[in-house]
Design a protein around this motif. Sequence first.
Motif, PDB file in Angstrom:
ATOM      1  N   LYS A 153      32.650 -76.965  20.010  1.00 18.81           N
ATOM      2  CA  LYS A 153      31.962 -78.137  20.554  1.00 18.81           C
ATOM      3  C   LYS A 153      31.140 -77.757  21.786  1.00 18.81           C
ATOM      4  O   LYS A 153      31.444 -76.789  22.479  1.00 18.81           O
ATOM      5  CB  LYS A 153      32.984 -79.214  20.954  1.00 18.81           C
ATOM      6  N   VAL A 154      30.103 -78.552  22.030  1.00 18.28           N
ATOM      7  CA  VAL A 154      29.349 -78.454  23.277  1.00 18.28           C
ATOM      8  C   VAL A 154      30.090 -79.283  24.327  1.00 18.28           C
ATOM      9  O   VAL A 154      30.543 -80.397  24.044  1.00 18.28           O
ATOM     10  CB  VAL A 154      27.906 -78.970  23.091  1.00 18.28           C
ATOM     11  N   HIS A 155      30.198 -78.764  25.527  1.00 23.07           N
ATOM     12  CA  HIS A 155      30.924 -79.484  26.579  1.00 23.07           C
ATOM     13  C   HIS A 155      30.245 -80.825  26.851  1.00 23.07           C
ATOM     14  O   HIS A 155      29.012 -80.907  26.929  1.00 23.07           O
ATOM     15  CB  HIS A 155      30.975 -78.664  27.861  1.00 23.07           C
ATOM     16  N   PRO A 156      31.010 -81.904  26.998  1.00 18.69           N
ATOM     17  CA  PRO A 156      30.409 -83.234  27.219  1.00 18.69           C
ATOM     18  C   PRO A 156      29.430 -83.292  28.381  1.00 18.69           C
ATOM     19  O   PRO A 156      28.457 -84.042  28.345  1.00 18.69           O
ATOM     20  CB  PRO A 156      31.637 -84.129  27.474  1.00 18.69           C
ATOM     21  N   SER A 157      29.649 -82.487  29.416  1.00 15.82           N
ATOM     22  CA  SER A 157      28.757 -82.533  30.577  1.00 15.82           C
ATOM     23  C   SER A 157      27.375 -81.989  30.275  1.00 15.82           C
ATOM     24  O   SER A 157      26.431 -82.210  31.046  1.00 15.82           O
ATOM     25  CB  SER A 157      29.365 -81.738  31.737  1.00 15.82           C
ATOM     26  N   GLU A 158      27.218 -81.283  29.147  1.00 15.48           N
ATOM     27  CA  GLU A 158      25.933 -80.666  28.813  1.00 15.48           C
ATOM     28  C   GLU A 158      25.026 -81.580  27.991  1.00 15.48           C
ATOM     29  O   GLU A 158      23.883 -81.204  27.710  1.00 15.48           O
ATOM     30  CB  GLU A 158      26.166 -79.355  28.053  1.00 15.48           C
ATOM     31  N   PHE A 159      25.512 -82.752  27.591  1.00 17.67           N
ATOM     32  CA  PHE A 159      24.656 -83.661  26.834  1.00 17.67           C
ATOM     33  C   PHE A 159      23.580 -84.236  27.751  1.00 17.67           C
ATOM     34  O   PHE A 159      23.877 -84.650  28.876  1.00 17.67           O
ATOM     35  CB  PHE A 159      25.491 -84.775  26.205  1.00 17.67           C
ATOM     36  N   PRO A 160      22.322 -84.256  27.296  1.00 12.03           N
ATOM     37  CA  PRO A 160      21.215 -84.671  28.171  1.00 12.03           C
ATOM     38  C   PRO A 160      21.351 -86.114  28.634  1.00 12.03           C
ATOM     39  O   PRO A 160      21.871 -86.977  27.925  1.00 12.03           O
ATOM     40  CB  PRO A 160      19.969 -84.494  27.276  1.00 12.03           C
ATOM     41  N   VAL A 161      20.885 -86.354  29.842  1.00 10.44           N
ATOM     42  CA  VAL A 161      20.835 -87.705  30.400  1.00 10.44           C
ATOM     43  C   VAL A 161      19.562 -88.382  29.890  1.00 10.44           C
ATOM     44  O   VAL A 161      18.490 -87.777  29.872  1.00 10.44           O
ATOM     45  CB  VAL A 161      20.829 -87.660  31.939  1.00 10.44           C
ATOM     46  N   ALA A 182      46.016 -80.244  20.411  1.00 12.69           N
ATOM     47  CA  ALA A 182      45.561 -78.902  20.753  1.00 12.69           C
ATOM     48  C   ALA A 182      44.460 -78.973  21.802  1.00 12.69           C
ATOM     49  O   ALA A 182      43.641 -79.877  21.796  1.00 12.69           O
ATOM     50  CB  ALA A 182      45.047 -78.183  19.509  1.00 12.69           C
ATOM     51  N   ALA A 183      44.452 -78.020  22.712  1.00 15.91           N
ATOM     52  CA  ALA A 183      43.442 -78.008  23.774  1.00 15.91           C
ATOM     53  C   ALA A 183      42.060 -77.762  23.186  1.00 15.91           C
ATOM     54  O   ALA A 183      41.895 -76.930  22.306  1.00 15.91           O
ATOM     55  CB  ALA A 183      43.781 -76.919  24.786  1.00 15.91           C
ATOM     56  N   SER A 184      41.068 -78.517  23.661  1.00 15.56           N
ATOM     57  CA  SER A 184      39.702 -78.357  23.171  1.00 15.56           C
ATOM     58  C   SER A 184      39.088 -77.095  23.752  1.00 15.56           C
ATOM     59  O   SER A 184      39.306 -76.760  24.913  1.00 15.56           O
ATOM     60  CB  SER A 184      38.857 -79.572  23.563  1.00 15.56           C
ATOM     61  N   LYS A 185      38.314 -76.393  22.920  1.00 13.75           N
ATOM     62  CA  LYS A 185      37.568 -75.232  23.361  1.00 13.75           C
ATOM     63  C   LYS A 185      36.093 -75.521  23.170  1.00 13.75           C
ATOM     64  O   LYS A 185      35.691 -76.121  22.175  1.00 13.75           O
ATOM     65  CB  LYS A 185      37.981 -73.988  22.575  1.00 13.75           C
ATOM     66  N   TYR A 186      35.285 -75.089  24.132  1.00 12.35           N
ATOM     67  CA  TYR A 186      33.860 -75.416  24.106  1.00 12.35           C
ATOM     68  C   TYR A 186      33.020 -74.148  24.123  1.00 12.35           C
ATOM     69  O   TYR A 186      33.484 -73.073  24.519  1.00 12.35           O
ATOM     70  CB  TYR A 186      33.493 -76.283  25.324  1.00 12.35           C
ATOM     71  N   GLN A 187      31.786 -74.326  23.710  1.00 14.32           N
ATOM     72  CA  GLN A 187      30.828 -73.235  23.823  1.00 14.32           C
ATOM     73  C   GLN A 187      30.574 -72.936  25.298  1.00 14.32           C
ATOM     74  O   GLN A 187      30.704 -73.805  26.159  1.00 14.32           O
ATOM     75  CB  GLN A 187      29.507 -73.606  23.140  1.00 14.32           C
ATOM     76  N   TYR A 209      22.277 -73.847  22.351  1.00 14.31           N
ATOM     77  CA  TYR A 209      23.633 -74.106  21.876  1.00 14.31           C
ATOM     78  C   TYR A 209      23.710 -73.962  20.354  1.00 14.31           C
ATOM     79  O   TYR A 209      22.779 -74.336  19.638  1.00 14.31           O
ATOM     80  CB  TYR A 209      24.089 -75.503  22.296  1.00 14.31           C
ATOM     81  N   GLN A 210      24.815 -73.412  19.886  1.00 15.41           N
ATOM     82  CA  GLN A 210      25.005 -73.200  18.454  1.00 15.41           C
ATOM     83  C   GLN A 210      25.235 -74.540  17.758  1.00 15.41           C
ATOM     84  O   GLN A 210      25.928 -75.411  18.269  1.00 15.41           O
ATOM     85  CB  GLN A 210      26.193 -72.278  18.208  1.00 15.41           C
ATOM     86  N   CYS A 211      24.650 -74.656  16.574  1.00  9.68           N
ATOM     87  CA  CYS A 211      24.763 -75.884  15.788  1.00  9.68           C
ATOM     88  C   CYS A 211      25.230 -75.536  14.382  1.00  9.68           C
ATOM     89  O   CYS A 211      24.992 -74.419  13.894  1.00  9.68           O
ATOM     90  CB  CYS A 211      23.402 -76.601  15.740  1.00  9.68           C
ATOM     91  N   GLU A 212      25.895 -76.483  13.746  1.00 18.47           N
ATOM     92  CA  GLU A 212      26.386 -76.250  12.386  1.00 18.47           C
ATOM     93  C   GLU A 212      25.252 -76.092  11.385  1.00 18.47           C
ATOM     94  O   GLU A 212      25.423 -75.501  10.326  1.00 18.47           O
ATOM     95  CB  GLU A 212      27.273 -77.427  11.949  1.00 18.47           C
TER      96      GLU A 212
END
Length: 670
Positions: free
Chosen positions: A172-180, A222-227, A524-527
Amino acid sequence: NEVCHICHNRKDTVLCFPCGRHAYCDYHCGSRLSFRAGDYDPKNPTSLPIDYCPVCTLHCTCSRCIRRLETLAGKLEEQCNKQQCGPGEVVMEGLTQLCADGSRHGITNNKKKSKDKQDKKRRRSDEGDDSTPKPPSASRSSRSSPIQLEDGKPPKKQRKSEPTPGPVPVLKVHPSEFPVELVGLTDADPSDPEDMTKIFTPGGAFDAEDSSSPGFPLVTKAASKYQDIIEVQIEKSFLMNCALCNEEGTDERICCSNCPRAFHTKCFEQSTSAVTFRECKRCGNDREILPEDEILESIAINEKIKSAYSHLANTPNFIFCGVMLSQILDILEKLKGYDYGWVFAEPVNTDEVQDYLEVIKRPMDYSTIALRLELAAYGSESEQSSINGVDANMDPMEVILLNVLCDVDQVHQNCFIYNLKDSAFYRAGVVQHKKWNSYFEKYIKERLLGSMSVQSGFNKFRLNCEQALAALKNGQRFIKPKQGNGVNCRQYAVFDPDTKRIIKQYTSKASARLAALALHSAGYQCEWDLTEQNAKSRVDVARDAKKLLFGYQWIPTDDLKSGKFKMKEADPYVRNSELKSPTNNANVLILKEDTVSGAEIRGFESEESAYQDWLQERTSSVAAPDDNAEDINISAFVKSYLDGQASINGIIWKRVLPRQSPVPELAPSL
C-alpha cells in the motif's frame, strides 16, 4: 504539430531539440527552460541559451526522466563494482542509447516490430520458393484434413486476443502520501471527521475503537506495511540572463544557490561581487535600498491620482492617503526596473497558462494597480476588495490605500501559490518581495502610524497570507481539479480493505482519477499499468476488492455508507479474534506464512498436504512462475520452497519444529 515530452499533448507550436526526437511545447519551454519556443530564430540557430536536448542529456526533470536517470545510475554503480573502478574510468557499452529515450511516443518500437515482421515474412517466402513440397506430418489431432467450406476455401483463422495482464501485488501507499485536493488555497477534502473513525462493512458502520462491535472481528490484525515514501521532486531552474550584463549568451555560468540569478563566468570575475556559502552579493541588495534605488519622498499628490479621486477631496484623509498612493506609484516603477520586475509588470497570459485562473482567484500585477488608480477603479461600487472585514469606520481614501497595499503584496502571493517552491519564477517572486519590503520599511511603514486602521488591516492581510502559504506544506502533493468538477458529483473514498476504514476522500471521480495519476507519476508502484487514458476506468473497477489501486479500494462514499460494496473475501492470510489459529496443532511440521503482512496462514502435518496447497496457490496466482511440467512435482516443491527461498506473491512455506505437548505432572508415589 508535434507532441510535447512533458504534457504528451500535440501542439501547434513546439521547440524540437537537436536530437530530432524530443520537443517541449511553448508553455513548458517557459516553465522549464525560462524562454519561449517562439524565441527561436531559424536564421540564427544559436539564439537560444541551450544547444542540446535536455531529455537525451538527462537534464529533464519530469518524473519519467528522473526514473530513467535513477536506473542509469544503478547500472553505472553495478558496472563500477564489476570493473572495480570509479565512475570516471568505467566502460559502459551503449551509454548513449541508455541516456537517450529509446522511442519517440511509442512510434520507433512499433516501426521496428513491423519491419521485423516484414523481414520474417520475406525470409519465409524466399525459403518457400526453393523448397520442395513436404508430405503432411503426423498429427495428434483426430482430424484427417482441414475443414473446407462450400466454396472450397478454408475458414479464416480467428485471431487470438491477448489476455489482459492481471494485477501485480504491491504494498500500500502510505495514507499521508495521497495528494491534497485544492480549490484555490483551501483543502477541499469532503471527509466527515466521524466517518474517519468508523469501520465500514456491508452490514453497516461501526465504531473502530469498540471491540464489541460486529465489525471489529473483520479487521486485519497484521501490521500494515507500506511502500517507501518518495519525496516530491521540485524543479530548481535559473533565469538565463546574466545578472550583471543582462545578456544571455552560451558562456559558462555561475548560479546562486538562493536566488534565480546566474552570472557569466567572465562577468563575475571582472566584478567585485562575491558568492558566500548561501547567496550572491545581489541577494543582500534585495534587502536594502541602495543609492541608485532611492526615490524622492512624496509631499504632494500625483496629478493623475488627484484628478481621479477629486470627488473625495473633502474627506478628512484625502491629502495623507493621496500622498501615500503617489509614493506607491513611484515604488512600483522602481520595482518594474529592478531584477525580474518584468515578470510581474504585466498580467499573466492566461491563453498560455491555461490553468492559472483555476488556481489564482485575484490575478494582480504592477501595471494593473497603477491603471486602476488612474481610472479611480479602487473605491468604485464594482470594486472587489482584496481583503475581508474592512473596518466600517474607515475613511473612503483609507480603504483605497489599504486595498492598494494589499494588492502589491497579492502580486507576490499569487506567484508563491501558483509556482513550486525553488522554481525559477518562485524565487524571482522572493527577490521582488524582498525589495518591496525594503521600500515599505523606508518610505511607508512610519507614515502609516498616521492611520492605525490601515496599518492594522494591512498587518492582518499579511498574516492571512503567511497562514495560507504555511498550509501549503513543503513537499506535499496537490491536485487542482477544474472548476465545476465537484458540483453535483459523487464523492469518492479511498478505502483500506484490511482495516475497513476510510483513509482519504475526494470530491468527485475526476479528482480521484487525478490523485491516482499523481501517485503513479510520483513513482509509486501500482497493480496496473496506469495511464491517463485508462485511469478513469481503473478508478471505476477499484471498488472491487480483487482489483485494488495502490493497495486500496476506491468506492463512492454514498455506496460505502449504505453498504453497497463487497469486502475483501475471507482472507486466508488474515488472523483475527474469530479465526481459529491454524497453528494450534502440535503436529504442524510446515507453516504457510505471508511475508508482506507477517501473518501466519495455516499449518500442515506433512509435505504432501503442503504440496497440494502449493499447487492450489500456484493455480490461482497471476504472479506464479511459468515452470515446465516436469518441474511441477513434490520434489521440486521441497527443493525450491521448503528447503529454498522461493515464494509466490510473498507467500512462503517453511519447516517448523513440532510443538511439544505439555507433560503432565506425575502424582507423588507412596
